[in-house]
Design a protein around this motif. Structure first.
Motif, PDB file in Angstrom:
ATOM      1  N   LEU A  49      13.470  20.061  -7.512  1.00 53.01           N
ATOM      2  CA  LEU A  49      14.621  19.184  -7.709  1.00 53.01           C
ATOM      3  C   LEU A  49      15.161  18.722  -6.365  1.00 53.01           C
ATOM      4  CD1 LEU A  49      16.398  21.262 -10.488  1.00 53.01           C
ATOM      5  CD2 LEU A  49      15.147  19.110 -10.789  1.00 53.01           C
ATOM      6  N   PHE A  50      15.498  17.440  -6.278  1.00 55.92           N
ATOM      7  CA  PHE A  50      15.958  16.823  -5.038  1.00 55.92           C
ATOM      8  C   PHE A  50      17.282  16.100  -5.268  1.00 55.92           C
ATOM      9  CE2 PHE A  50      11.369  16.906  -5.227  1.00 55.92           C
ATOM     10  CZ  PHE A  50      10.977  17.387  -3.985  1.00 55.92           C
ATOM     11  N   LEU A  51      18.162  16.150  -4.265  1.00 53.08           N
ATOM     12  CA  LEU A  51      19.419  15.412  -4.340  1.00 53.08           C
ATOM     13  C   LEU A  51      19.134  13.915  -4.251  1.00 53.08           C
ATOM     14  CD1 LEU A  51      21.649  17.537  -1.924  1.00 53.08           C
ATOM     15  CD2 LEU A  51      21.559  17.630  -4.432  1.00 53.08           C
ATOM     16  N   ILE A  52      19.805  13.131  -5.084  1.00 49.48           N
ATOM     17  CA  ILE A  52      19.604  11.688  -5.076  1.00 49.48           C
ATOM     18  C   ILE A  52      20.088  11.083  -3.747  1.00 49.48           C
ATOM     19  CG2 ILE A  52      20.397   9.509  -6.113  1.00 49.48           C
ATOM     20  CD1 ILE A  52      20.322  10.979  -8.848  1.00 49.48           C
ATOM     21  N   GLU A  53      21.208  11.574  -3.232  1.00 56.05           N
ATOM     22  CA  GLU A  53      21.840  10.949  -2.065  1.00 56.05           C
ATOM     23  C   GLU A  53      21.063  11.100  -0.758  1.00 56.05           C
ATOM     24  OE1 GLU A  53      24.743  11.673  -5.233  1.00 56.05           O
ATOM     25  OE2 GLU A  53      23.298  12.979  -4.253  1.00 56.05           O
ATOM     26  N   GLY A  81       0.784  -1.226   0.000  1.00 55.19           N
ATOM     27  CA  GLY A  81       0.000   0.000   0.000  1.00 55.19           C
ATOM     28  C   GLY A  81       0.817   1.278   0.000  1.00 55.19           C
ATOM     29  N   LYS A  82       2.132   1.161  -0.080  1.00 56.86           N
ATOM     30  CA  LYS A  82       2.987   2.345  -0.120  1.00 56.86           C
ATOM     31  C   LYS A  82       3.563   2.496  -1.524  1.00 56.86           C
ATOM     32  CE  LYS A  82       4.649   2.407   4.688  1.00 56.86           C
ATOM     33  NZ  LYS A  82       3.384   2.210   5.229  1.00 56.86           N
ATOM     34  N   ARG A  83       3.596   3.733  -2.005  1.00 58.90           N
ATOM     35  CA  ARG A  83       4.217   4.026  -3.304  1.00 58.90           C
ATOM     36  C   ARG A  83       5.649   4.477  -3.048  1.00 58.90           C
ATOM     37  NH1 ARG A  83       1.439   8.237  -6.334  1.00 58.90           N
ATOM     38  NH2 ARG A  83       2.530   7.372  -8.118  1.00 58.90           N
ATOM     39  N   LEU A  84       6.600   3.738  -3.584  1.00 55.70           N
ATOM     40  CA  LEU A  84       8.017   4.014  -3.398  1.00 55.70           C
ATOM     41  C   LEU A  84       8.688   4.173  -4.749  1.00 55.70           C
ATOM     42  CD1 LEU A  84       8.886   1.093  -0.920  1.00 55.70           C
ATOM     43  CD2 LEU A  84       8.004   3.351  -0.330  1.00 55.70           C
ATOM     44  N   PHE A  85       9.898   4.715  -4.745  1.00 53.55           N
ATOM     45  CA  PHE A  85      10.721   4.665  -5.937  1.00 53.55           C
ATOM     46  C   PHE A  85      12.173   4.508  -5.517  1.00 53.55           C
ATOM     47  CE2 PHE A  85      10.857   9.144  -4.956  1.00 53.55           C
ATOM     48  CZ  PHE A  85      12.105   9.588  -5.379  1.00 53.55           C
ATOM     49  N   ALA A  86      12.936   3.892  -6.406  1.00 48.44           N
ATOM     50  CA  ALA A  86      14.358   3.661  -6.171  1.00 48.44           C
ATOM     51  C   ALA A  86      15.162   4.319  -7.285  1.00 48.44           C
ATOM     52  CB  ALA A  86      14.645   2.165  -6.117  1.00 48.44           C
ATOM     53  N   VAL A  87      16.343   4.800  -6.926  1.00 49.84           N
ATOM     54  CA  VAL A  87      17.266   5.426  -7.866  1.00 49.84           C
ATOM     55  C   VAL A  87      18.646   4.825  -7.615  1.00 49.84           C
ATOM     56  CG1 VAL A  87      18.319   7.615  -8.589  1.00 49.84           C
ATOM     57  CG2 VAL A  87      15.970   7.597  -7.783  1.00 49.84           C
ATOM     58  N   ARG A  88      19.399   4.551  -8.693  1.00 54.38           N
ATOM     59  CA  ARG A  88      20.770   4.070  -8.520  1.00 54.38           C
ATOM     60  C   ARG A  88      21.739   5.134  -9.029  1.00 54.38           C
ATOM     61  NH1 ARG A  88      22.611  -0.633  -7.299  1.00 54.38           N
ATOM     62  NH2 ARG A  88      20.877  -1.895  -8.085  1.00 54.38           N
ATOM     63  N   ARG A  89      22.728   5.447  -8.174  1.00 55.85           N
ATOM     64  CA  ARG A  89      23.771   6.411  -8.545  1.00 55.85           C
ATOM     65  C   ARG A  89      25.099   5.927  -7.995  1.00 55.85           C
ATOM     66  NH1 ARG A  89      23.516  12.873  -8.002  1.00 55.85           N
ATOM     67  NH2 ARG A  89      25.276  13.269  -9.351  1.00 55.85           N
ATOM     68  N   SER A  90      26.112   5.901  -8.847  1.00 51.09           N
ATOM     69  CA  SER A  90      27.453   5.424  -8.469  1.00 51.09           C
ATOM     70  C   SER A  90      27.388   4.044  -7.827  1.00 51.09           C
ATOM     71  CB  SER A  90      28.136   6.428  -7.530  1.00 51.09           C
ATOM     72  OG  SER A  90      28.245   7.684  -8.165  1.00 51.09           O
ATOM     73  N   GLY A  91      26.517   3.198  -8.369  1.00 49.88           N
ATOM     74  CA  GLY A  91      26.409   1.827  -7.903  1.00 49.88           C
ATOM     75  C   GLY A  91      25.578   1.628  -6.655  1.00 49.88           C
ATOM     76  N   ARG A  92      25.126   2.695  -6.022  1.00 48.26           N
ATOM     77  CA  ARG A  92      24.351   2.582  -4.779  1.00 48.26           C
ATOM     78  C   ARG A  92      22.878   2.880  -5.033  1.00 48.26           C
ATOM     79  NH1 ARG A  92      24.803   5.986   0.791  1.00 48.26           N
ATOM     80  NH2 ARG A  92      23.093   4.906   1.793  1.00 48.26           N
ATOM     81  N   ALA A  93      22.015   2.119  -4.369  1.00 49.87           N
ATOM     82  CA  ALA A  93      20.572   2.330  -4.500  1.00 49.87           C
ATOM     83  C   ALA A  93      20.062   3.199  -3.360  1.00 49.87           C
ATOM     84  CB  ALA A  93      19.848   0.994  -4.504  1.00 49.87           C
ATOM     85  N   TYR A  94      19.118   4.082  -3.689  1.00 47.70           N
ATOM     86  CA  TYR A  94      18.444   4.949  -2.722  1.00 47.70           C
ATOM     87  C   TYR A  94      16.952   4.753  -2.932  1.00 47.70           C
ATOM     88  CZ  TYR A  94      23.012   7.214  -2.692  1.00 47.70           C
ATOM     89  OH  TYR A  94      24.363   7.461  -2.611  1.00 47.70           O
ATOM     90  N   VAL A  95      16.190   4.655  -1.837  1.00 45.03           N
ATOM     91  CA  VAL A  95      14.744   4.440  -1.941  1.00 45.03           C
ATOM     92  C   VAL A  95      14.027   5.535  -1.155  1.00 45.03           C
ATOM     93  CG1 VAL A  95      12.832   2.839  -1.522  1.00 45.03           C
ATOM     94  CG2 VAL A  95      15.086   1.942  -2.171  1.00 45.03           C
TER      95      VAL A  95
END
Length: 105
Positions: A71-75, A22-36
């Motif tokens: 705009l948001f920082l990925i890290e 029931g939660k909407r999430l998203f993931a981003v990968r930068r420099s080999g690391r995933a952020y959710v």
């Protein structure tokens, strides 16, 4: 921890949306690391994506809200430009192992 996806399903400099428990999430990968993050702009509470799985600006260097262009920082999810400057996306604790990406809801 809940399984999100296989590591190969989240490309470098890519993003992907998910609905889990029931939660909407998203993931981003930068420099080999995933952020959710929770898929919710702190400005209006709307989803961030332009199209399914499209959460990044044209340069793939920042997360961008489709509604007002914030705009948001990925890290760390900090808003660096737009109507919610100084606020941040809600980070979801995650880890990655040989099986893939896991989140702590």
């Amino acid at each position: 921890m809940k399984f999100l996806c296989a590591g190969a399903e989240l490309a470098e400099a890519g993003s992907r949306g998910f609905d889990i428990e029931g939660k909407r999430l998203f993931a981003v990968r930068r420099s080999g690391r995933a952020y959710v993050y929770l898929n919710r702009c702190p400005h209006r509470g709307v989803g961030l994506e332009w199209h399914p799985d499209r959460f990044l600006d044209p340069s793939n260097s920042l997360i961008q809200c489709a509604t007002h262009g914030a705009l948001f920082l990925i890290e760390d999810g900090e808003c660096v430009s737009g109507p919610c400057a100084g606020q941040a996306l809600t980070a979801i604790p995650c880890r990655e192992d040989a099986q893939g990406l896991w989140v702590d809801l």
